[in-house]
Write a protein that holds these residues in place. Structure first.
Motif, PDB file in Angstrom:
ATOM      1  N   UNK A 128       0.806  -1.210   0.000  1.00 14.72           N
ATOM      2  CA  UNK A 128       0.000   0.000   0.000  1.00 14.72           C
ATOM      3  C   UNK A 128       0.842   1.264   0.000  1.00 14.72           C
ATOM      4  N   UNK A 129       2.076   1.183   0.478  1.00 13.96           N
ATOM      5  CA  UNK A 129       2.947   2.351   0.559  1.00 13.96           C
ATOM      6  C   UNK A 129       3.924   2.435  -0.600  1.00 13.96           C
ATOM      7  N   UNK A 130       3.768   1.583  -1.593  1.00 16.80           N
ATOM      8  CA  UNK A 130       4.744   1.510  -2.680  1.00 16.80           C
ATOM      9  C   UNK A 130       4.243   2.197  -3.942  1.00 16.80           C
ATOM     10  N   UNK A 135       1.510   4.597  -7.454  1.00 12.06           N
ATOM     11  CA  UNK A 135       1.957   5.056  -8.768  1.00 12.06           C
ATOM     12  C   UNK A 135       1.148   4.463  -9.902  1.00 12.06           C
ATOM     13  N   UNK A 136       0.942   3.160  -9.879  1.00 15.10           N
ATOM     14  CA  UNK A 136       0.165   2.524 -10.936  1.00 15.10           C
ATOM     15  C   UNK A 136      -1.281   2.990 -10.913  1.00 15.10           C
ATOM     16  N   UNK A 143      -7.526   3.308  -8.070  1.00 12.95           N
ATOM     17  CA  UNK A 143      -7.893   3.886  -9.367  1.00 12.95           C
ATOM     18  C   UNK A 143      -9.268   4.554  -9.261  1.00 12.95           C
ATOM     19  N   UNK A 144     -10.189   3.885  -8.589  1.00 11.52           N
ATOM     20  CA  UNK A 144     -11.517   4.455  -8.407  1.00 11.52           C
ATOM     21  C   UNK A 144     -11.492   5.735  -7.591  1.00 11.52           C
ATOM     22  N   UNK A 164       4.482  12.163 -15.508  1.00  9.88           N
ATOM     23  CA  UNK A 164       5.798  12.721 -15.202  1.00  9.88           C
ATOM     24  C   UNK A 164       6.166  12.582 -13.743  1.00  9.88           C
ATOM     25  N   UNK A 165       5.204  12.826 -12.862  1.00 10.22           N
ATOM     26  CA  UNK A 165       5.457  12.702 -11.417  1.00 10.22           C
ATOM     27  C   UNK A 165       5.852  11.271 -11.054  1.00 10.22           C
TER      28      UNK A 165
END
Length: 473
Positions: free
Chosen positions: A284-286, A291-292, A419-420, A452-453
């Motif tokens: 959860x912290x990765x 990012x994905x 994502x939601x 980019x981030x």
């Protein structure tokens, strides 16, 4: 890495059950292809399919991004609940329920006449079914293939990409021949075939292969033997029995591969019966999670808004169809190459390849925004298909590398959840900015900046881990 493996003993010989790496797994690939085509192929052509209906219902960019947020939220909710629901239903039972819900939403779109019914049929019903079907399809395919996982995913995604190449032209022909309502009815008839895709997805426990444990691994096995007579589980569709000569060993899909323990809901809180967040803490912290999630939100929002942006530039149906087809061509060609390059790419980490996809996506989106002629936009959209391929194909692979095999379904559900959340919170904001500025370019710049981030943060993480490994060495 071994998946869905267990061990038993016959005449002082140790055996284990491992993923088949083929066999019925190839049939599962067919089911995965059917499911993915029916739930995703037409989604990328959202702007083409519903263009006239969006105009009729007076839905602006804010309404569309709100719809996207509702859709992503429902999809994430169903994807998140897939793992706990498998405690009560088998894989195919849950899949059939999801297929019925999804197809009710597809058929309901034929009769939509208001924003509310649009939100219910597309944003709620279709998305609830979509999240479950997607999660189950990825989970079953992940279970059947371990060493050949990249090859299997590349093959299935190539066929799916080919469908994306054909769909825009098919829709263009269908609108001319049958009109909007007739096209929606035809699309609904095609999508109902996902019921057959679900039926093909038999539980992995039915097809595990028995292999002998090498002598060097037998001592390790002595400390990990766990499926004993006291732990026998009834022979249900999602838990098939396999026994040794004494009839004492039983296979179950639901066991912890690393710790050698069977799952139990006893002595757990109500929340942990759904998802034990402590188990997923590092995930959860990765970047693999956050990012994905942000990148997937950016990709899907861009795809939904792209046709409307092209229409606003004065493009006609033919040019828009060609633009989407060329993007699908780049996607399809990339997935086809992955079939032949899977062995070589296995030497690299999925995280690194995913970041390469983000870089390609960032460059091509900026290039498209800076282009003014049709030909250059066509070129950038074609190359953008490569980015879309790497982002979507490697998402389940990144998750599979980040968590243990038995946690994959829950991790994928959590990924759909983030994502939601991004879609529900950021989607309407981006839509409102588009309406206030009357510029799709502004919205696309914001979506591109998300990539980019993540490129910067994930590159730093990868470099840190590699340097940390060198320091430890």
């Amino acid at each position: 890495m071994k998946s869905n493996a267990m061990t038993t003993e016959k005449s002082n010989r140790k055996f284990e059950y491992v993923a088949p790496e083929g066999g019925w797994g190839y049939v599962v690939c067919i089911g995965h292809i059917i499911n993915s085509i029916t739930i995703t192929a037409f989604l990328s052509c959202f702007g083409m399919i519903y263009k006239d209906l969006l105009i009729k219902l007076n839905m602006d960019s804010t309404s569309i991004t709100l719809l996207n947020g509702i859709s992503a939220t429902c999809m994430s909710l169903s994807g998140f609940l897939t793992s706990p629901m498998l405690k009560f239903l088998s894989i195919r039972q849950l899949g059939l329920v999801a297929a019925v819900i999804f197809n009710l939403g597809m058929l309901g779109m034929v009769f939509v006449s208001s924003k509310i019914t649009f939100y219910v049929c597309f944003g709620i019903l279709q998305s609830l079914g979509n999240g479950i079907i997607f999660n189950l399809s990825c989970t079953v395919l992940n279970n059947y293939f371990v060493k050949k996982r990249l090859l299997a995913i590349s093959f299935t995604q190539t066929i799916i990409a080919i469908s994306g190449l054909v769909v825009p032209q098919f829709l263009n022909w269908s609108f001319d021949a049958y009109g909007q309502r007739g096209t929606l009815l035809l699309v609904s008839g095609i999508c109902i075939h996902n019921i057959f895709g679900i039926i093909l997805m038999q539980p992995i426990a039915w097809h595990l292969k028995q292999v002998e444990v090498p002598e060097t691994e037998k001592d390790t096995f002595e400390t990990k033997s766990f499926l004993t007579k006291e732990h026998q589980i009834s022979n249900k569709e999602n838990s098939k029995q396999k026994s040794n000569d004494a009839g004492e060993v039983v296979i179950s899909e639901k066991y912890n591969l690393e710790e050698g323990t069977i799952y139990s809901s006893q002595s757990r809180s109500i929340l942990s019966n759904f998802v034990d967040f402590k188990v997923y803490r590092s995930f959860l912290l990765s970047n693999a999670y956050l990012g994905m999630g942000l990148c997937t939100f950016s990709e899907f929002t861009f795809t939904i808004m792209l046709p409307q942006a092209l229409y606003s530039m004065g493009w006609d149906e033919t040019n828009v169809a060609w633009a989407l087809s060329l993007m699908a061509t780049g996607d399809c060609a990339s997935r086809f190459l992955l079939i032949f390059l899977s062995g070589w790419l296995a030497n690299f980490g999925s995280h690194e390849i995913y970041v390469v996809g983000l870089i390609i996506g960032f460059i091509t989106k900026i290039g498209m925004l800076w282009s003014e002629n049709t030909t250059s936009i066509f070129i950038f959209l074609t190359i953008m298909g490569v980015s879309r391929c790497l982002i979507l194909v490697f998402m389940p692979l990144v998750i599979a590398e980040a968590v243990k095999p038995d946690l994959f379904t829950g991790a994928l559900g959590l990924e759909l959840t983030i994502v939601g959340i991004f879609s529900l919170v950021l989607g309407p904001v981006i839509g409102a900015i588009r309406d206030l500025t009357d510029s799709y370019a502004t919205a696309f710049y914001i979506l591109t900046s998300c990539l980019g981030v993540i490129i910067v943060s994930w590159s730093i993480e990868i470099l840190y881990k590699k340097n940390k490994h060198k320091r430890q060495t």
